[in-house]
Write an enzyme that holds these catalytic residues in place. Sequence first.
Site, short mmCIF file in Angstrom:
data_model
loop_
_atom_site.label_atom_id
_atom_site.label_comp_id
_atom_site.label_asym_id
_atom_site.label_seq_id
_atom_site.Cartn_x
_atom_site.Cartn_y
_atom_site.Cartn_z
N GLY A 10 0.77 -1.22 -0.03
CA GLY A 10 0.08 0.15 0.06
C GLY A 10 0.83 1.42 -0.15
N LYS A 11 2.14 1.28 -0.11
CA LYS A 11 2.92 2.43 -0.01
C LYS A 11 2.91 3.07 -1.27
CE LYS A 11 4.48 1.73 4.32
NZ LYS A 11 3.93 2.19 5.26
#
Length: 367
Positions: A184-185
């Site tokens: 999710g970065k």
Amino acid sequence: MIPFLDLKAQYQSIKSEIDAAVLGVLGSGQYILGEEVARLEQEFADYCNVKHAIAVNTGTSALHLSLLAAGVGPGDEVITVPFTFVATVSAICYAGARPVFVDVEPVTLTMDPAQLEAKITPRTKAIIPVHLYGQMADMDAIKAIADHHRIPVIEDACQAHGAQYKGARAGSIGASGCFSFYPGKNLGACGEGGIVVTNSDDQAKTMRMLRDWGQEQRYHHLLKGFNYRMDAIQGAILRIKLRHLEAWTEARRAHGRRYSLLLGGSPNLRTPVEVADRRHVYHVYAIRSRDRDELQRVLSAEGIQSGLHYPIPVHLQKAHADLGYQAGDFPISEAAAREVLSLPIYPEMPTWHVDQVAAALEYAYVS
């Protein structure tokens, strides 16, 4: 439904590139470290304008190795903030050191330099500011204090790929900078991953050995090391994604500006502030409201996902009760934990979804 994050959308946008990179690794038979990881290291170092990048298996490992390479060990103290993901503090504990907290300042929710010097003792061996939500901490002020006391600064840049402070990239100012490639970065792997950047030849050499069982060469173990190596498939995927990072960052920033435009006049709601000399990359777009829980309920009823980053500061987590902190010790962090609400934001998000989220929040205050 409006998702908080849509990883499938990103994959579909570069599917042919990713698929070819993965198949190339599978065909090579080289699955751990290797050429793809080495190329990622050079390309990410170039992106951050530093000499070295050391790829590892997680952002937590990046923090752990940075601390060890800086000489942190049992009996030492490391200063950081309580308003962060728990991994920042866990890495300090892995090194055998004691976390010491400094509260955040109320605008950016990053380390408050005005409170830093009072926490320094003869046992302080490192300072870890956290570049929260995609915006960097006040590095000039933090570095000035750290340099005066000859204490290394390790940047927790796990949420700040591409962020800048007075033109300098996240990770390039301290003794080292640590990034997570959790999916999710802003720059996310298709699995786990992390990287450390540094300009120190000695620290880079030490961390390269530590990530691979302390080996200088195969079966020659100079240090007591770890299995923190990056998979070659993740290295190949991240190389593809790194080429798109700047475009994705500008898309995030455009969504952030639109949210702020639409929500800036809402009563009892505070939008993020982008400090003038910093580039915010909006890993998270976190609003603040004393009605946080009700706003989240309203969004959920409208089919809009949201997140809480973070609802319990680390000093109040049961896992770290042994540190001896109590409620009230860090009032800004504790207030933020009660008030922050993260809205959907990702590069592929349609603009009309931003408008719909903002409309739902405005409706919550007039209904």
